[in-house]
Each structure stands twice: as structure tokens, then as C-alpha cells.
Design a protein around this motif. Structure first.
Motif: not given
Length: 332
Positions: A221-225, A247-248, A275-277, A302-303
Motif C-alpha cells: 500500500l502506498t495510498y490509504l484514504f 499518503h495517509l 492529514d490529521l485535521s 499536511f497543514l
């Protein structure tokens, strides 16, 4: 003289599209063997007039309600079939028997709910898109064992369970999209057969937690949404095998804490890859692990300033990054 007539005829047939057959309300691009039918007035599949050597066929925004094996048999060399935004309500069994070279099938935005066994058999499909339909259950019998499928999109349907039996038939799958469904739980063994999976989209479901072993076999896995679920608790070893992950997305969930060590295996995260926002973070002593991880890995987030404390009240609205160690201890 006859030879010149023959040559002239062949020249016209090749370079002048008007000299070759094409169904009414469709456009035929003979040089690249492509047909596009983009017209709401079209209510039935054009059984006659399709060039037999067509390799790409598109029906979009029409009022076609049905399609059959016999229809497709008129274009036996078909490699791509795009049926976007029509009014298909059902498909017959053995639909693809007459198109043995078909590799891409897109059925986005129709009105499909239940599909019969063997509906997608008989063709070496590599990409199957069923996005934005009314499917409640994805059956294993749709496809043959050891299917060649590498791309499966079931997003925007009404699935409440992961189609584990179907996934077990897809050992070559590298992209799976189950987003925008109604998944509340994912079985521990759901993805065990997907050892080549690189991209998994589970966002916009109703997941509140994940089994600790659910990603144990998906080491590529390289991308997990996981955006916009209801995740409030994550097992400590959840990402232990995901050393290739770039990417997570965990944003817009219900996370108040994460367990110590959760993010440590993610050595391959891209810059701004996490991204944890939009989570209700509780900034007390149990936040220390995430706070320290963020200090060391700021560029991977991310941000990072949008990872904000929701509680306790004295720290509400502060970014986790801005806190001091003493502030976390004082809130214990």
C-alpha cells in the motif's frame, strides 16, 4: 483502370469517415476505431451501423436502459467500453462473451442494483468501474477465479459490508475504491488476498474502528484514504506492515488520541503525506506521543497547524504543534 478504381475506393474508405457506416446520433472516428454516442435522444442500443473493428465504444448521457450480449457481439474487437451516465437498470449474465478482448468497462452513474453471476466473465478485464450506482452487495460470482482485474471502483454505492468473497478472486488488484458507501465494519481478513494492492480508498463511510490485522497482507500500500469516517479508536499496530505508505488521510474523523507508536512504521510518508485535521483532539498527557512525533516530522504533515486541540478548554483552538511539554503535563 480497374486497379485505379479499387485504390480510389480504398483511399476514400480510409480517409473519409462519411464513406463508412456509423449509427445515427453517434460519431465514428474510423482511423482510431472509436465510436462515441453522446445524445439523450438515444433510447436503444444501436444494433446496426457500428463498425465491426471498433476497439473503443462510449455511450454517455443517453436514455439507453438495457444492453445485451448480442449487442456487444457486433463489435468483437472491443477493448474499452464506457457506459457513463445512462439509464441501465440491469445487465444480463455472460454479457461479455462476445468481446473476448475487452479490458476496460466503465458503468459509472447508472441505476444498477443487483447483477447476475458471470456478468463480467469471458473477458480479460483489467479495469471495472461501477461508481455511483445502487449496488447493495457485490457478489463473488460476478467474476471468474483468479481474475486479471487490477482496478475496481465500487464507490458511491450502498454497500454495508466489504465484498470479501469477491476480493478473494482478485489477486492482481492494485487499486480498490470503496469510498462513499455505508461500511460500518471491515472484516479482519477482507484484504488478505490483495498482496499487490497499492491504493485503497475507504473515505466517506461509517467506520468507527479498524481491526488491528486488517492491513497485515497489504504491504505494498502506498495510498490509504480514511477521510470522513467515524474513527475514534485505532489499534497500536494498525500500520505496522505499511512501510511503503506515502499518503495517509485520517482527517475529519472522531479521533481524540492515537496510541503511542502508531505512526512509527510510516517511514516512507511523502512531504505533506499525512492529514490529521478536523479531529476533536484532546490535548492532555496522552497527547505526548503525537506531539513529539509532530515535532520531528512536521514536513510530513499536511497543514500541521490545522491539527487543533478541541479540549480541554484552556487549550481549545490551539494547534498541537504550538503546545509546550509543560502545557500537556498541566492538563493531565
Amino acid at each position: 483502370m480497374k486497379s485505379w478504381c479499387v485504390l480510389a475506393f480504398l483511399w476514400l474508405a480510409y480517409f473519409c469517415p462519411g464513406t463508412q457506416s456509423c449509427p445515427v446520433l453517434c460519431k465514428c472516428y474510423h482511423r482510431r476505431a472509436e465510436v462515441v454516442c453522446h445524445e439523450v435522444l438515444l433510447t436503444e442500443y444501436p444494433s446496426e451501423g457500428l463498425p465491426s473493428n471498433t476497439t473503443m465504444l462510449t455511450f454517455q448521457f443517453t436514455n439507453i436502459t438495457s444492453i445485451s450480449e448480442q449487442h456487444l457481439s457486433a463489435t468483437p474487437m472491443l477493448q474499452e467500453l464506457h457506459l457513463y451516465a445512462n439509464h441501465l437498470r440491469s445487465l444480463p449474465s455472460h454479457l461479455l462473451r462476445g468481446v473476448p478482448q475487452l479490458s476496460t468497462l466503465d458503468l459509472t452513474e447508472n441505476k444498477l442494483s443487483e447483477l447476475p453471476a458471470d456478468v463480467f466473465s469471458h473477458a480479460p478485464l483489467r479495469s471495472l468501474v461501477l461508481k455511483n450506482n445502487l449496488i447493495v452487495k457485490a457478489d463473488a460470482e460476478w467474476l471468474p477465479d483468479n481474475s486479471s482485474l487490477t482496478w475496481l471502483d465500487l464507490s458511491g454505492n450502498h454497500l454495508t459490508k466489504t465484498p470479501t468473497a469477491l476480493l478473494q478472486r482478485l489477486p492482481h488488484l492494485d487499486n480498490l475504491d470503496l469510498s462513499n458507501n455505508r461500511l460500518e465494519k471491515i472484516s479482519a481478513n477482507s484484504f488478505d488476498s490483495l498482496t499487490k494492492l497499492e491504493r485503497l480508498n475507504l473515505q466517506r463511510n461509517k467506520l468507527d474502528t479498524l481491526d488491528a490485522s486488517v492491513f497485515q497482507s497489504t504491504r505494498n500500500l502506498t495510498y490509504l484514504f480514511l477521510t470522513r469516517n467515524k474513527l475514534n479508536n485505532l489499534p497500536q499496530n494498525l500500520f505496522q506492515e505499511l512501510t511503503q505508505l506515502k499518503h495517509l488521510s485520517l482527517d475529519d474523523n472522531q479521533l481524540s488520541h492515537i496510541p503511542a507508536g502508531l505512526l512509527d512504521p510510516l517511514k516512507s510518508l511523502d512531504e505533506e503525506g499525512l492529514d490529521l485535521s478536523d479531529n476533536p483532539w484532546l490535548c492532555d498527557k496522552n497527547m505526548e506521543y503525537l506531539w513529539r512525533w509532530l515535532q520531528k516530522n512536521k514536513k510530513k504533515v499536511f497543514l500541521p497547524e490545522t491539527t487543533i486541540c478541541a479540549k480541554p478548554q484552556p487549550l481549545a483552538g490551539r494547534s498541537v504543534m504550538s503546545l509546550t511539554e509543560s502545557e500537556l503535563i498541566l492538563q493531565s
